[in-house]
Design a protein around this motif. Structure first.
Motif, PDB file in Angstrom:
ATOM      1  N   ASP A   1       0.837  -1.211   0.000  1.00 30.82           N
ATOM      2  CA  ASP A   1       0.000   0.000   0.000  1.00 30.82           C
ATOM      3  C   ASP A   1       0.867   1.255   0.000  1.00 30.82           C
ATOM      4  O   ASP A   1       1.807   1.379   0.774  1.00 30.82           O
TER       5      ASP A   1
ATOM      6  N   ARG B   1      -5.935   1.105  -4.950  1.00 26.98           N
ATOM      7  CA  ARG B   1      -5.536  -0.234  -4.500  1.00 26.98           C
ATOM      8  C   ARG B   1      -5.491  -1.236  -5.647  1.00 26.98           C
ATOM      9  O   ARG B   1      -5.910  -2.385  -5.516  1.00 26.98           O
TER      10      ARG B   1
ATOM     11  N   ASP C   1     -12.747   3.715   9.546  1.00 25.76           N
ATOM     12  CA  ASP C   1     -13.197   3.457   8.168  1.00 25.76           C
ATOM     13  C   ASP C   1     -13.531   1.978   8.043  1.00 25.76           C
ATOM     14  O   ASP C   1     -12.643   1.142   7.883  1.00 25.76           O
TER      15      ASP C   1
ATOM     16  N   LYS D   1     -14.962   0.345   5.666  1.00 24.70           N
ATOM     17  CA  LYS D   1     -14.630  -0.237   4.359  1.00 24.70           C
ATOM     18  C   LYS D   1     -13.159  -0.607   4.291  1.00 24.70           C
ATOM     19  O   LYS D   1     -12.797  -1.657   3.737  1.00 24.70           O
ATOM     20  N   SER D   2     -12.305   0.239   4.840  1.00 19.39           N
ATOM     21  CA  SER D   2     -10.873  -0.068   4.844  1.00 19.39           C
ATOM     22  C   SER D   2     -10.588  -1.286   5.710  1.00 19.39           C
ATOM     23  O   SER D   2      -9.760  -2.134   5.344  1.00 19.39           O
ATOM     24  N   GLN D   3     -11.258  -1.373   6.846  1.00 13.76           N
ATOM     25  CA  GLN D   3     -11.047  -2.558   7.686  1.00 13.76           C
ATOM     26  C   GLN D   3     -11.450  -3.825   6.941  1.00 13.76           C
ATOM     27  O   GLN D   3     -10.739  -4.838   6.987  1.00 13.76           O
TER      28      GLN D   3
ATOM     29  N   TYR E   1     -11.387  -4.274   3.826  1.00 16.23           N
ATOM     30  CA  TYR E   1     -10.407  -4.514   2.769  1.00 16.23           C
ATOM     31  C   TYR E   1      -9.128  -5.139   3.325  1.00 16.23           C
ATOM     32  O   TYR E   1      -8.625  -6.129   2.791  1.00 16.23           O
ATOM     33  N   PHE E   2      -8.593  -4.572   4.393  1.00 22.50           N
ATOM     34  CA  PHE E   2      -7.302  -5.014   4.916  1.00 22.50           C
ATOM     35  C   PHE E   2      -7.388  -6.287   5.753  1.00 22.50           C
ATOM     36  O   PHE E   2      -6.410  -7.040   5.832  1.00 22.50           O
TER      37      PHE E   2
ATOM     38  N   GLU F   1      -5.232   2.012  15.370  1.00 24.00           N
ATOM     39  CA  GLU F   1      -5.504   3.201  14.566  1.00 24.00           C
ATOM     40  C   GLU F   1      -5.558   4.431  15.466  1.00 24.00           C
ATOM     41  O   GLU F   1      -6.312   4.460  16.440  1.00 24.00           O
TER      42      GLU F   1
ATOM     43  N   PHE G   1      -1.676   5.419   6.995  1.00 22.39           N
ATOM     44  CA  PHE G   1      -3.126   5.470   7.171  1.00 22.39           C
ATOM     45  C   PHE G   1      -3.514   5.579   8.647  1.00 22.39           C
ATOM     46  O   PHE G   1      -4.517   5.012   9.085  1.00 22.39           O
TER      47      PHE G   1
END
Length: 272
Positions: free
Chosen positions: A12, A20, A126, A128-130, A132-133, A156, A184
């Motif tokens: 990333d 991404r 976030d 959505k980020s969680q 994703y990762f 975070e 991030f």
């Protein structure tokens, strides 16, 4: 310069663009040329293995991962080395972080062999980020009661404070952990002696490759040791100043414009 025999890249902010994604066709062509030239390609990331395998599924010839900031090394599906955080240290660090309002993050995670553990009441900044990762999230009532092999503690915080907080955590637990900003607004906490440079070096030994024969790409503080340790440390144009300070080269293009692939092209052409 010494001929490059191994190329390692962060993911990333480095190999992936802001959406991404990466140029699958161009990279796949480069993989063919790298193989013909006898150059290994390695993913070196703070992320957990399952996420990295998902990211590189479009180019399945990528089969070597230095995951969890060096704490887990996997090649062709086989674990070569794992360096978890001591279970007692995990409990001490988690307890201290959650009890101190100056240290407590928005969300705290334990990255383990069988899941990424998060307290039931924590809500990521976030979602959505969680998603994703972390594709292996396990909600638990008490992080101090998790029984698994833990490679990394991750939290975070507000992005502007993570360097200072990482330093504070390292000072709070000297010789027990290595806390580092990973981008991030995130801090990764691994075993005291562990980082990407250590993991990559151990992997290279199995192929009889010297650090001087490695090129590595990165953009953030958790890439510093790796870039400083190898023969060709390449910082991204979009990287942090601290990473650029230890690099031999800064990519002419950023991660949104194939910065890594352009330099790989130059390595294949023996131009760097």
């Amino acid at each position: 310069m010494t001929r490059i025999k191994l190329i390692a890249t962060d993911v990333d902010g480095t190999f992936l663009n802001s959406q991404r994604q990466y140029n699958h066709t161009r990279f796949d062509q480069q993989l063919t040329r790298l193989t013909a030239a006898g150059i290994h390609f390695v993913v070196a990331s703070g992320n957990h293995l399952g996420h990295l395998e998902k990211v590189f599924a479009p180019t399945p010839r990528v089969q070597t991962f230095v995951a969890e900031n060096g704490s887990l090394i996997v090649n062709q599906g086989q674990t070569l080395l794992e360096t978890p955080v001591d279970a007692t240290v995990v409990k001490q660090v988690v307890t201290a972080i959650l009890a101190d309002v100056t240290l407590r993050p928005q969300v705290l995670r334990l990255s383990g062999a069988h899941g990424t553990y998060i307290n039931q009441t924590d809500q990521p900044t976030d979602a959505k980020s969680q998603a994703y990762f972390f594709n292996n999230v396990v909600r638990v009532p008490d992080l101090t009661q998790v029984h698994d092999t833990i490679y990394k503690i991750n939290g975070e915080w507000p992005n502007e404070s993570i360097q200072q907080l990482a330093a504070k955590l390292n000072a709070r637990f000297p010789g027990q952990i290595n806390a580092m900003a990973s981008g991030f607004g995130s801090i990764d906490i691994v075993a005291a002696h562990m980082n990407k440079a250590i993991g990559l070096t151990e992997l290279a030994k199995t192929w009889h490759i010297d650090p001087s024969e490695i090129a590595a790409f990165g953009d953030n503080d958790n890439d510093r040791e790796m870039l400083a340790h190898v023969g060709l440390g390449v910082a991204m144009q979009n990287g942090t100043d601290s990473v650029k300070q230890v690099a031999n080269l800064i990519t002419p293009a950023d991660n949104d414009h194939d910065g890594v692939l352009d330099v790989i092209e130059a390595i294949l052409a023996d131009e760097v």
